[in-house]
Design a protein around this motif. Structure first.
Motif, PDB file in Angstrom:
ATOM      1  N   ASN A  30       0.814  -1.225   0.000  1.00  0.00           N
ATOM      2  CA  ASN A  30       0.000   0.000   0.000  1.00  0.00           C
ATOM      3  C   ASN A  30       0.844   1.271   0.000  1.00  0.00           C
ATOM      4  O   ASN A  30       0.314   2.371   0.029  1.00  0.00           O
ATOM      5  CB  ASN A  30      -0.957   0.007   1.194  1.00  0.00           C
ATOM      6  CG  ASN A  30      -0.243  -0.159   2.528  1.00  0.00           C
ATOM      7  OD1 ASN A  30       0.984  -0.251   2.571  1.00  0.00           O
ATOM      8  ND2 ASN A  30      -0.999  -0.193   3.608  1.00  0.00           N
ATOM      9  N   GLU A  31       2.165   1.143  -0.034  1.00  0.00           N
ATOM     10  CA  GLU A  31       3.036   2.314  -0.116  1.00  0.00           C
ATOM     11  C   GLU A  31       3.302   2.667  -1.575  1.00  0.00           C
ATOM     12  O   GLU A  31       3.123   1.840  -2.479  1.00  0.00           O
ATOM     13  CB  GLU A  31       4.365   2.039   0.599  1.00  0.00           C
ATOM     14  CG  GLU A  31       4.230   1.845   2.098  1.00  0.00           C
ATOM     15  CD  GLU A  31       5.572   1.589   2.756  1.00  0.00           C
ATOM     16  OE1 GLU A  31       5.940   2.354   3.660  1.00  0.00           O
ATOM     17  OE2 GLU A  31       6.258   0.625   2.373  1.00  0.00           O
ATOM     18  N   SER A  32       3.756   3.885  -1.799  1.00  0.00           N
ATOM     19  CA  SER A  32       4.089   4.318  -3.152  1.00  0.00           C
ATOM     20  C   SER A  32       5.235   3.474  -3.711  1.00  0.00           C
ATOM     21  O   SER A  32       6.230   3.226  -3.026  1.00  0.00           O
ATOM     22  CB  SER A  32       4.492   5.793  -3.157  1.00  0.00           C
ATOM     23  OG  SER A  32       5.033   6.158  -4.414  1.00  0.00           O
ATOM     24  N   SER A  33       5.089   3.037  -4.956  1.00  0.00           N
ATOM     25  CA  SER A  33       6.153   2.241  -5.583  1.00  0.00           C
ATOM     26  C   SER A  33       7.424   3.058  -5.783  1.00  0.00           C
ATOM     27  O   SER A  33       8.511   2.496  -5.955  1.00  0.00           O
ATOM     28  CB  SER A  33       5.675   1.678  -6.925  1.00  0.00           C
ATOM     29  OG  SER A  33       5.300   2.723  -7.810  1.00  0.00           O
ATOM     30  N   LEU A  34       7.320   4.380  -5.726  1.00  0.00           N
ATOM     31  CA  LEU A  34       8.507   5.232  -5.854  1.00  0.00           C
ATOM     32  C   LEU A  34       9.467   5.033  -4.674  1.00  0.00           C
ATOM     33  O   LEU A  34      10.661   5.312  -4.778  1.00  0.00           O
ATOM     34  CB  LEU A  34       8.097   6.703  -5.931  1.00  0.00           C
ATOM     35  CG  LEU A  34       7.244   7.114  -7.147  1.00  0.00           C
ATOM     36  CD1 LEU A  34       6.801   8.561  -7.017  1.00  0.00           C
ATOM     37  CD2 LEU A  34       8.014   6.903  -8.444  1.00  0.00           C
ATOM     38  N   LEU A  35       8.941   4.533  -3.550  1.00  0.00           N
ATOM     39  CA  LEU A  35       9.779   4.320  -2.364  1.00  0.00           C
ATOM     40  C   LEU A  35      10.726   3.141  -2.527  1.00  0.00           C
ATOM     41  O   LEU A  35      11.622   2.948  -1.697  1.00  0.00           O
ATOM     42  CB  LEU A  35       8.899   4.101  -1.129  1.00  0.00           C
ATOM     43  CG  LEU A  35       8.042   5.303  -0.698  1.00  0.00           C
ATOM     44  CD1 LEU A  35       7.120   4.926   0.456  1.00  0.00           C
ATOM     45  CD2 LEU A  35       8.932   6.474  -0.310  1.00  0.00           C
ATOM     46  N   THR A  36      10.540   2.330  -3.577  1.00  0.00           N
ATOM     47  CA  THR A  36      11.481   1.227  -3.823  1.00  0.00           C
ATOM     48  C   THR A  36      12.763   1.725  -4.488  1.00  0.00           C
ATOM     49  O   THR A  36      13.745   0.980  -4.572  1.00  0.00           O
ATOM     50  CB  THR A  36      10.842   0.141  -4.709  1.00  0.00           C
ATOM     51  OG1 THR A  36      10.490   0.700  -5.983  1.00  0.00           O
ATOM     52  CG2 THR A  36       9.593  -0.427  -4.054  1.00  0.00           C
ATOM     53  N   ILE A  37      12.775   2.969  -4.945  1.00  0.00           N
ATOM     54  CA  ILE A  37      13.992   3.548  -5.527  1.00  0.00           C
ATOM     55  C   ILE A  37      14.984   3.825  -4.403  1.00  0.00           C
ATOM     56  O   ILE A  37      14.610   4.356  -3.355  1.00  0.00           O
ATOM     57  CB  ILE A  37      13.666   4.861  -6.273  1.00  0.00           C
ATOM     58  CG1 ILE A  37      12.658   4.604  -7.388  1.00  0.00           C
ATOM     59  CG2 ILE A  37      14.927   5.495  -6.846  1.00  0.00           C
ATOM     60  CD1 ILE A  37      12.174   5.872  -8.075  1.00  0.00           C
ATOM     61  N   PRO A  38      16.249   3.454  -4.568  1.00  0.00           N
ATOM     62  CA  PRO A  38      17.237   3.676  -3.502  1.00  0.00           C
ATOM     63  C   PRO A  38      17.282   5.130  -3.034  1.00  0.00           C
ATOM     64  O   PRO A  38      17.224   6.055  -3.853  1.00  0.00           O
ATOM     65  CB  PRO A  38      18.564   3.263  -4.161  1.00  0.00           C
ATOM     66  CG  PRO A  38      18.173   2.282  -5.215  1.00  0.00           C
ATOM     67  CD  PRO A  38      16.837   2.748  -5.724  1.00  0.00           C
ATOM     68  N   HIS A  39      17.352   5.311  -1.713  1.00  0.00           N
ATOM     69  CA  HIS A  39      17.518   6.607  -1.031  1.00  0.00           C
ATOM     70  C   HIS A  39      16.266   7.484  -1.054  1.00  0.00           C
ATOM     71  O   HIS A  39      16.304   8.624  -0.598  1.00  0.00           O
ATOM     72  CB  HIS A  39      18.693   7.400  -1.630  1.00  0.00           C
ATOM     73  CG  HIS A  39      19.953   6.609  -1.756  1.00  0.00           C
ATOM     74  ND1 HIS A  39      20.612   6.086  -0.668  1.00  0.00           N
ATOM     75  CD2 HIS A  39      20.668   6.208  -2.859  1.00  0.00           C
ATOM     76  CE1 HIS A  39      21.681   5.417  -1.084  1.00  0.00           C
ATOM     77  NE2 HIS A  39      21.730   5.471  -2.398  1.00  0.00           N
ATOM     78  N   ILE A  40      15.155   6.959  -1.576  1.00  0.00           N
ATOM     79  CA  ILE A  40      13.915   7.734  -1.586  1.00  0.00           C
ATOM     80  C   ILE A  40      13.080   7.346  -0.376  1.00  0.00           C
ATOM     81  O   ILE A  40      12.835   6.164  -0.128  1.00  0.00           O
ATOM     82  CB  ILE A  40      13.108   7.474  -2.881  1.00  0.00           C
ATOM     83  CG1 ILE A  40      13.938   7.866  -4.103  1.00  0.00           C
ATOM     84  CG2 ILE A  40      11.799   8.252  -2.856  1.00  0.00           C
ATOM     85  CD1 ILE A  40      14.338   9.315  -4.159  1.00  0.00           C
TER      86      ILE A  40
END
Length: 642
Positions: A417-427
């Motif tokens: 349920n979290e934003s998939s953008l959070l899988t990018i390193p350091h985000i």
């Protein structure tokens, strides 16, 4: 035992390398600190350090473990799985090169790297077993292996091993250390799994075959040589036959209760069932499949499935060390899903907490927990794959989609349920507002890939306010490897107004779209059709680099996909196929049968990644199912026109 250990070193190896084996990682630290205390009372406190102190200080500056920094200064090293890899290698090099004299290690080192020493001290022969919640003895083979490290062939003509035990066990160890030690079989512990694998392979098709199979094993040889060890009272032919028959019957009953095999009506023949095939393919215990059969329902949620995953038999051996129940209780307070408040000393509860901590990217309380998390994640993928196969066999669409989401969560270390953008390193969540385009906020990975259009400068402009150039480069390394897949669909079968089996293009609509009349295609009722799906890679990855970008997962994982055909209205899974790495293009076939009743039907195709969150695709196929009589009538009219 620390004072006798110090005296043993002073007596038997005052200047030569010494290995001290202890029962736990905590004991390595406590033993090292006590040895330092004894050294402090000696004339030369740093007598075990065999290199200039200034050189050691420069080495210590690169060490991460605070306790290791202290002990190395006195020529004492520590070695266990909880140390950082770099720290562990530094200690190994210092000991092998005789720069430090004493190395304190857990028993696993005896089976791992070969570090011979002049003196070996086994400081106690018991360890705390979290499963049984009591102290148990080391296997004799482990003690022998530790002793075997004493003596350096290129330096010594003899070695010394000192074993510190309770007085009541002294004669026991003398007997086994100085007499040949027989190796016994452990087959009985896993006999159902072995029989299941052979039944699935077709080697065993009857109870008599199972009896014959056992007679070919090492267990049978040892049974005749040491019957009392296996609780066999008599060794005559009839007694052995009854004993083996009982073993086979018990194992097959266990497998039947787990829905893995079926015993024939003649009570002799056996055949594998679907769950047995799944257990054999994924090397799972039959009890795990039994639990799946009773626990997996048609609409399991992600929390439900995490609980089922953590309860798998494969996590039975996850260590719950002394006093870790208190640590688990504190850890549970920081996590979103509740666990049983009375089972913090249970390995399955600990596995549940480790999964949650992994998804939350929570700082774990100790290095032991980091090691345990790696172990849990390593097992999780095959358990989840088996869960998916069980679910697909039952036709549970909702549950299957949720299981695939958990596979993605395990690989990326994020909640679904979290934003998939959070899988990018350091985000992190505070940076999501940086992702903006002319049309508004960028909320998904595909939107970000489309916005950047292969240009790292565009990403740099978005993130330069919060991230350094190095971190932006690492984020770009993941982003430009993300697979963007284009899908085209054809369908092959017997069409209305046609007498031949042919392939036609099928219009697909996005799930949000409302189907129009032109989107529906006429098909026969109760007829088999084959979806032929062409996948074309638009961006990311090459055939030479098939590994998914998953920095939170402990081992390399090849990128793959799941192709699912489902009926959303009835929540039914119709077909599932695993797809490997998609290079430039790949073609997939999914077979399915149309409904028996006529009318409009909408089927949904899901293309889901097994490695990434946020890259899944979903399309509708609209079918106008025509009854067999109507289809035949149309075909007759067509023939009359001809």
């Amino acid at each position: 035992m620390n004072k006798p250990t110090f005296k043993a070193i002073k007596t038997h190896s005052p200047s030569k390398p010494t290995l001290i084996f202890v029962s736990s990682r905590r004991q390595t630290r406590l033993t090292a600190l006590d040895q330092i205390a004894f050294l402090a009372t000696d004339n030369n406190p740093k007598q075990w350090l065999h290199m200039p102190e200034n050189e050691m200080e420069s080495i210590i500056s690169g060490i991460k473990d605070h306790n290791l920094k202290l002990t190395l200064a006195f020529g004492i090293g520590m070695h266990h799985a909880g140390l950082h890899d770099r720290d562990r290698k530094t200690v190994e090099e210092l000991f092998v090169n005789m720069k430090i004299q004493v190395l304190i290690a857990t028993s696993t080192l005896a089976w791992g790297v070969n570090f011979p020493a002049h003196l070996v001290v086994v400081k106690g022969t018991e360890f705390f077993d979290g499963k049984t919640k009591r102290y148990v003895d080391f296997p004799i083979t482990d003690v022998l292996q530790m002793m075997g490290r004493a003596g350096r062939p290129q330096y010594d003509d003899q070695g010394v091993a000192v074993i510190l035990v309770h007085d009541i066990k002294k004669h026991f160890y003398k007997k086994f250390l100085y007499e040949p030690f027989p190796v016994e079989s452990n087959l009985l512990d896993v006999l159902p799994e072995h029989l299941n694998a052979e039944i699935v392979a077709g080697t065993i098709t009857s109870k008599q075959d199972a009896m014959d199979y056992i007679t070919w094993t090492y267990f049978f040889r040892r049974l005749l040589m040491n019957p009392s060890f296996y609780q066999l009272e008599k060794t005559d032919h009839d007694s052995i036959n009854r004993f083996l028959s009982h073993l086979v019957e018990k194992s097959l009953i266990d497998l039947e209760l787990s829905f893995c095999v079926l015993v024939g009506e003649d009570n002799r023949s056996v055949e594998p069932l679907t769950l047995g095939c799944i257990a054999s393919f994924y090397y799972l215990n039959h009890k795990t499949l039994r639990m799946f059969h009773t626990s997996i329902k048609s609409e399991c949620t992600v929390p439900d499935l995490i609980n089922i995953l953590a309860n798998a038999h494969e996590f039975n051996e996850l260590p719950v060390r002394h006093n870790e129940d208190g640590i688990n209780s504190e850890l549970a307070k920081k996590l979103p899903l509740e666990v049983n408040q009375h089972s913090f000393d249970d390995p399955h509860t600990k596995a549940h907490l480790l999964f949650q901590a992994h998804f939350c990217r929570l700082q774990l309380p100790s290095s032991d927990y980091n090691t345990d998390t790696k172990s849990v994640l390593d097992q999780a993928i095959r358990v989840l794959q088996a869960m998916l196969d069980v679910t697909a066999d039952n036709g549970y669409l909702v549950t299957a989609l949720s299981i695939i989401n958990i596979i993605q969560m395990v690989l990326q270390g994020r909640w679904i349920n979290e934003s998939s953008l959070l899988t990018i390193p350091h985000i992190d969540s505070s940076m999501l507002s940086l992702f903006k385009s002319h049309s508004g906020l960028i909320e998904t990975l595909p939107e970000l890939v489309h916005h950047c259009r292969g240009n790292k400068v565009t990403l740099h402009k978005l993130l330069s306010e919060k991230l350094s150039d190095r971190h932006i480069n690492e984020a770009w390394d993941m982003l430009h490897k993300l697979p963007m897949i284009q899908m085209e669909t054809n369908m092959q079968g017997l069409w209305i107004n046609s007498t031949e089996n042919e392939q036609r293009s099928v219009p697909t609509t996005f799930i949000r779209g409302i189907p129009k009349d032109k989107d529906y295609i006429k098909v026969h009722a109760d007829q088999e059709y084959v979806l032929i799906i062409n996948l074309r890679r638009l961006t990311g990855g090459t055939n030479n680099d098939k590994k998914a970008v998953a920095p939170r997962f402990p081992k390399p994982k090849s990128e793959g996909w799941f192709m699912i055909l489902g009926d959303i209205e009835n929540k039914e899974l119709l077909a599932l196929k695993r797809v490997g790495f998609v290079g430039r293009s790949s073609t997939i076939q999914l077979s399915f049968f149309t409904p028996e009743n006529s009318g409009h039907v909408i089927y949904t195709i899901y293309l889901m990644s097994d490695s990434y969150l946020g890259l899944d695709q979903q399309y509708n196929i609209c079918l106008d199912v025509v009854s067999a009589d109507k289809g035949l009538e149309d075909a007759v009219y067509m023939s009359d026109d001809d």
